[in-house]
Motif scaffolding. Structure first.
Motif, PDB file in Angstrom:
ATOM      1  N   HIS A  72       8.779  -1.836  10.655  1.00 54.19           N
ATOM      2  CA  HIS A  72       9.474  -0.599  10.264  1.00 54.19           C
ATOM      3  C   HIS A  72      10.834  -0.906   9.636  1.00 54.19           C
ATOM      4  CE1 HIS A  72      12.254   2.839  11.409  1.00 54.19           C
ATOM      5  NE2 HIS A  72      11.503   3.303  10.437  1.00 54.19           N
ATOM      6  N   PRO A  73      10.986  -0.566   8.337  1.00 58.20           N
ATOM      7  CA  PRO A  73      12.269  -0.807   7.676  1.00 58.20           C
ATOM      8  C   PRO A  73      13.151   0.424   7.774  1.00 58.20           C
ATOM      9  CG  PRO A  73      10.718   0.011   6.063  1.00 58.20           C
ATOM     10  CD  PRO A  73      10.006   0.057   7.413  1.00 58.20           C
TER      11      PRO A  73
ATOM     12  N   SER B 162       2.717   1.273   3.262  1.00 59.42           N
ATOM     13  CA  SER B 162       3.774   2.285   3.204  1.00 59.42           C
ATOM     14  C   SER B 162       3.214   3.577   2.617  1.00 59.42           C
ATOM     15  CB  SER B 162       4.950   1.788   2.349  1.00 59.42           C
ATOM     16  OG  SER B 162       5.419   0.551   2.825  1.00 59.42           O
ATOM     17  N   GLY B 163       2.046   3.953   3.104  1.00 60.22           N
ATOM     18  CA  GLY B 163       1.415   5.196   2.659  1.00 60.22           C
ATOM     19  C   GLY B 163       1.937   6.371   3.477  1.00 60.22           C
ATOM     20  N   PRO B 164       1.304   7.550   3.310  1.00 57.06           N
ATOM     21  CA  PRO B 164       1.788   8.756   3.992  1.00 57.06           C
ATOM     22  C   PRO B 164       1.799   8.608   5.513  1.00 57.06           C
ATOM     23  CG  PRO B 164       0.151   9.292   2.319  1.00 57.06           C
ATOM     24  CD  PRO B 164       0.144   7.810   2.441  1.00 57.06           C
TER      25      PRO B 164
ATOM     26  N   LYS C 206      -3.547   6.819   7.675  1.00 59.04           N
ATOM     27  CA  LYS C 206      -3.293   5.431   8.115  1.00 59.04           C
ATOM     28  C   LYS C 206      -4.604   4.806   8.624  1.00 59.04           C
ATOM     29  CE  LYS C 206       1.507   5.349   8.267  1.00 59.04           C
ATOM     30  NZ  LYS C 206       2.202   4.994   7.038  1.00 59.04           N
TER      31      LYS C 206
ATOM     32  N   VAL D 263       0.858  -1.189   0.000  1.00 63.52           N
ATOM     33  CA  VAL D 263       0.000   0.000   0.000  1.00 63.52           C
ATOM     34  C   VAL D 263       0.891   1.234   0.000  1.00 63.52           C
ATOM     35  CG1 VAL D 263      -1.875   1.166   1.183  1.00 63.52           C
ATOM     36  CG2 VAL D 263      -1.637  -1.330   1.367  1.00 63.52           C
TER      37      VAL D 263
ATOM     38  N   VAL E 166       8.812   6.050  -1.973  1.00 66.55           N
ATOM     39  CA  VAL E 166      10.195   5.594  -1.779  1.00 66.55           C
ATOM     40  C   VAL E 166      10.227   4.199  -1.129  1.00 66.55           C
ATOM     41  CG1 VAL E 166      12.326   6.116  -0.493  1.00 66.55           C
ATOM     42  CG2 VAL E 166      11.029   7.965  -1.564  1.00 66.55           C
ATOM     43  N   ILE E 167       9.455   4.025  -0.060  1.00 66.55           N
ATOM     44  CA  ILE E 167       9.511   2.782   0.715  1.00 66.55           C
ATOM     45  C   ILE E 167       8.677   1.671   0.068  1.00 66.55           C
ATOM     46  CG2 ILE E 167       8.949   1.779   2.978  1.00 66.55           C
ATOM     47  CD1 ILE E 167      11.437   3.628   2.934  1.00 66.55           C
ATOM     48  N   GLY E 168       7.480   2.015  -0.382  1.00 64.32           N
ATOM     49  CA  GLY E 168       6.591   0.996  -0.963  1.00 64.32           C
ATOM     50  C   GLY E 168       7.204   0.324  -2.184  1.00 64.32           C
TER      51      GLY E 168
ATOM     52  N   SER F 240      -1.013  -0.770  -4.474  1.00 67.74           N
ATOM     53  CA  SER F 240      -2.109   0.186  -4.526  1.00 67.74           C
ATOM     54  C   SER F 240      -1.632   1.582  -4.140  1.00 67.74           C
ATOM     55  CB  SER F 240      -3.219  -0.239  -3.561  1.00 67.74           C
ATOM     56  OG  SER F 240      -4.257   0.709  -3.608  1.00 67.74           O
TER      57      SER F 240
ATOM     58  N   ALA G 105       3.060   3.566  -3.175  1.00 65.94           N
ATOM     59  CA  ALA G 105       4.169   3.302  -4.107  1.00 65.94           C
ATOM     60  C   ALA G 105       5.126   4.483  -4.113  1.00 65.94           C
ATOM     61  CB  ALA G 105       3.625   3.031  -5.510  1.00 65.94           C
TER      62      ALA G 105
ATOM     63  N   SER H 293       4.706   0.300   7.681  1.00 66.00           N
ATOM     64  CA  SER H 293       6.109   0.735   7.657  1.00 66.00           C
ATOM     65  C   SER H 293       6.343   1.983   8.495  1.00 66.00           C
ATOM     66  CB  SER H 293       6.548   1.067   6.224  1.00 66.00           C
ATOM     67  OG  SER H 293       6.431  -0.032   5.384  1.00 66.00           O
ATOM     68  N   SER H 294       5.300   2.482   9.151  1.00 65.46           N
ATOM     69  CA  SER H 294       5.396   3.765   9.855  1.00 65.46           C
ATOM     70  C   SER H 294       6.722   3.948  10.606  1.00 65.46           C
ATOM     71  CB  SER H 294       4.247   3.891  10.864  1.00 65.46           C
ATOM     72  OG  SER H 294       4.426   5.072  11.609  1.00 65.46           O
TER      73      SER H 294
ATOM     74  N   ARG I  15      -1.792   7.526  -6.954  1.00 61.60           N
ATOM     75  CA  ARG I  15      -1.032   8.400  -7.861  1.00 61.60           C
ATOM     76  C   ARG I  15      -1.360   8.032  -9.321  1.00 61.60           C
ATOM     77  NH1 ARG I  15       5.269   7.294  -6.619  1.00 61.60           N
ATOM     78  NH2 ARG I  15       5.550   8.488  -8.518  1.00 61.60           N
TER      79      ARG I  15
HETATM   80  N1  LIG Z   1      11.379   7.566   3.664  1.00 61.36           N
HETATM   81  C1  LIG Z   1      11.996   6.904   4.641  1.00 61.36           C
HETATM   82  O1  LIG Z   1      13.216   7.006   4.854  1.00 61.36           O
HETATM   83  C2  LIG Z   1      11.208   5.934   5.490  1.00 61.36           C
HETATM   84  C3  LIG Z   1      11.890   4.935   6.197  1.00 61.36           C
HETATM   85  C4  LIG Z   1      11.175   4.003   6.951  1.00 61.36           C
HETATM   86  C5  LIG Z   1       9.785   4.083   7.020  1.00 61.36           C
HETATM   87  N2  LIG Z   1       9.133   5.077   6.337  1.00 61.36           N
HETATM   88  C6  LIG Z   1       7.667   5.087   6.416  1.00 61.36           C
HETATM   89  O2  LIG Z   1       7.149   4.522   5.233  1.00 61.36           O
HETATM   90  C7  LIG Z   1       5.916   5.153   4.895  1.00 61.36           C
HETATM   91  C8  LIG Z   1       6.026   5.718   3.480  1.00 61.36           C
HETATM   92  O3  LIG Z   1       7.061   6.664   3.440  1.00 61.36           O
HETATM   93  P1  LIG Z   1       7.680   7.165   2.029  1.00 61.36           P
HETATM   94  O4  LIG Z   1       8.919   7.889   2.373  1.00 61.36           O
HETATM   95  O5  LIG Z   1       7.701   6.031   1.064  1.00 61.36           O
HETATM   96  O6  LIG Z   1       6.554   8.216   1.584  1.00 61.36           O
HETATM   97  P2  LIG Z   1       6.238   8.745   0.113  1.00 61.36           P
HETATM   98  O7  LIG Z   1       5.627  10.081   0.285  1.00 61.36           O
HETATM   99  O8  LIG Z   1       7.443   8.607  -0.778  1.00 61.36           O
HETATM  100  O9  LIG Z   1       5.133   7.709  -0.416  1.00 61.36           O
HETATM  101  C9  LIG Z   1       3.822   7.635   0.091  1.00 61.36           C
HETATM  102  C10 LIG Z   1       2.934   7.117  -1.027  1.00 61.36           C
HETATM  103  O10 LIG Z   1       1.628   6.856  -0.494  1.00 61.36           O
HETATM  104  C11 LIG Z   1       0.707   7.189  -1.511  1.00 61.36           C
HETATM  105  N3  LIG Z   1      -0.642   7.326  -0.961  1.00 61.36           N
HETATM  106  C12 LIG Z   1      -1.289   8.452  -0.563  1.00 61.36           C
HETATM  107  N4  LIG Z   1      -2.542   8.138  -0.134  1.00 61.36           N
HETATM  108  C13 LIG Z   1      -2.671   6.791  -0.295  1.00 61.36           C
HETATM  109  C14 LIG Z   1      -3.739   5.874  -0.061  1.00 61.36           C
HETATM  110  N5  LIG Z   1      -4.906   6.280   0.446  1.00 61.36           N
HETATM  111  N6  LIG Z   1      -3.549   4.567  -0.349  1.00 61.36           N
HETATM  112  C15 LIG Z   1      -2.361   4.143  -0.866  1.00 61.36           C
HETATM  113  N7  LIG Z   1      -1.311   4.963  -1.101  1.00 61.36           N
HETATM  114  C16 LIG Z   1      -1.468   6.275  -0.810  1.00 61.36           C
HETATM  115  C17 LIG Z   1       1.259   8.453  -2.150  1.00 61.36           C
HETATM  116  O11 LIG Z   1       0.704   8.674  -3.447  1.00 61.36           O
HETATM  117  C18 LIG Z   1       2.764   8.124  -2.192  1.00 61.36           C
HETATM  118  O12 LIG Z   1       3.118   7.510  -3.420  1.00 61.36           O
HETATM  119  C19 LIG Z   1       5.654   6.196   5.971  1.00 61.36           C
HETATM  120  O13 LIG Z   1       4.811   5.663   6.948  1.00 61.36           O
HETATM  121  C20 LIG Z   1       7.049   6.464   6.527  1.00 61.36           C
HETATM  122  O14 LIG Z   1       7.016   6.904   7.868  1.00 61.36           O
HETATM  123  C21 LIG Z   1       9.808   5.986   5.565  1.00 61.36           C
END
Ligand SMILES: NC(=O)c1ccc[n+]([C@@H]2O[C@H](COP(=O)([O-])OP(=O)(O)OC[C@H]3O[C@@H](n4cnc5c(N)ncnc54)[C@H](O)[C@@H]3O)[C@@H](O)[C@H]2O)c1
Length: 301
Positions: A124-125, A73-75, A81, A12, A16-18, A35, A14, A101-102, A38
């Motif tokens: 959490h990765p 791995s959504g916002p 969430k 969930v 950076v993390i997804g 899913s 797509a 992944s929060s 975007r």
């Molecule tokens: N970036 C990091 O270094 C990191 C590391 C570990 C954990 N995390 C966690 O991973 C999660 C994602 O972080 P990220 O950096 O990939 O964020 P990101 O902003 O790169 O990606 C979030 C994605 O979620 C999508 N999204 C929005 N609403 C949605 C919905 N209703 N259903 C499905 N997808 C939806 C967005 O379009 C976006 O593509 C967060 O919870 C963050 O805390 C991030």
């Protein structure tokens, strides 16, 4: 004729993390349903997940329907969430673990009022999940032991090193440690003690290298010589009584300017830095004997 049952992972989000999780599950032989609302979802999957068994869906309920495991791995916003996990609870089998992944949200808060709270756990990765071995597995008070065991087993199957926390705490363990270091790094730059590039070099050439090989407690044992950490605590650490100060959050602008001047911004800078990080990380993983991560065509994107 042999039959293979392919497990299905719903990813969930797509971002950076997804995308990195999707590649990891896909490379391990899972069928992956991604899913994300975007509009360029299919293009992103074509670009980053070519050759894997992956399908895109803007509809979360549809993507979750046949899942055997969910990695959300959504916002990082609690309202989003809550909304996503309400849909996941309603559209997954009642034996399916729903992992988030929060980076810091408490599982008890994400799961509040959710009928599938017993299936919800933090997985959490560290970025990028494909390369970093650790996954912090954090149960909430309502998470069942079975769900935690299943999450641990799935991450192990993916070649990760899952560590189970005994109880939840905001930021978990990794990000609490990271926050202390990041806050102090910002404070030292703001105080004019060191510049951004030298601080990064200092960490790479000392603390980072040390912590890639031994943890802080093990380091304490060695730092004290044959008498161990007890000696270090008594003779060295006891003298470190200074205040460490706190960064000025209103003064982040100057620090960010310096970071951007040092490393650049935009797609090209990101790709260059990500490639450097991934190559170095792979080399260190190999030397230290961590499980070999899957080879990817476009690492770091
Ligand atoms: N970036 C990091 O270094 C990191 C590391 C570990 C954990 N995390 C966690 O991973 C999660 C994602 O972080 P990220 O950096 O990939 O964020 P990101 O902003 O790169 O990606 C979030 C994605 O979620 C999508 N999204 C929005 N609403 C949605 C919905 N209703 N259903 C499905 N997808 C939806 C967005 O379009 C976006 O593509 C967060 O919870 C963050 O805390 C991030």
């Amino acid at each position: 004729m042999e039959w293979f049952i392919v497990a299905v992972a719903a990813i969930v989000g797509a971002g950076v993390i997804g995308i990195s999780w999707a590649r990891l599950f896909g490379a391990a032989g899972w069928e992956v349903r991604v899913s994300d609302p975007r509009p360029d979802l299919q293009d992103v999957l074509d670009q980053h997940l070519a050759g894997l068994l992956v399908t895109a869906s803007a509809d979360l309920a549809e993507a979750a329907a046949d899942a055997d495991f969910v990695q959300e791995s959504g916002p990082e916003r609690i309202s989003v969430k809550e909304e996503m996990f309400a849909i996941l609870a309603a559209h997954t089998r009642d034996d399916v673990v729903l992992a988030s992944s929060s980076s810091s949200l408490l599982p008890s808060v994400i799961a509040k009022g959710n009928p599938a709270a017993d299936r919800m756990v933090i997985g959490h990765p560290f970025n990028p999940p494909e390369l970093m071995p650790l996954v912090e597995v954090v149960p909430g008070p309502e998470t069942s032991v079975r769900s935690v065991d299943r999450a641990m087993a799935v991450y192990q199957e993916l070649g990760k090193v899952p560590i189970r926390l005994k109880k939840e705490i905001p930021g978990f363990v990794g990000n609490r440690l990271q926050k202390v270091l990041d806050d102090q790094a910002t404070y030292l730059v703001q105080q004019g003690v060191i510049d951004v590039a030298d601080l990064d070099d200092l960490v790479r050439a000392a603390l980072g290298l040390r912590y890639a090989t031994i943890g802080p407690f093990q380091s304490g044992v060695l730092g004290g010589g044959p008498e161990g950490m007890r000696h270090l605590v008594t003779h060295v650490a006891s003298q470190m009584t200074f205040e460490i100060g706190e960064p000025d959050t209103a003064g982040m602008g100057r620090v960010l300017d310096e970071v951007e001047q040092t490393y650049g911004t935009g797609e090209a800078a990101y790709e260059r830095l990500a490639e450097l990080r991934d190559n170095r990380t792979r080399a260190v993983l190999r030397l230290l004997g961590w499980p070999e991560p899957p080879a990817t065509a476009d690492e770091g994107k």
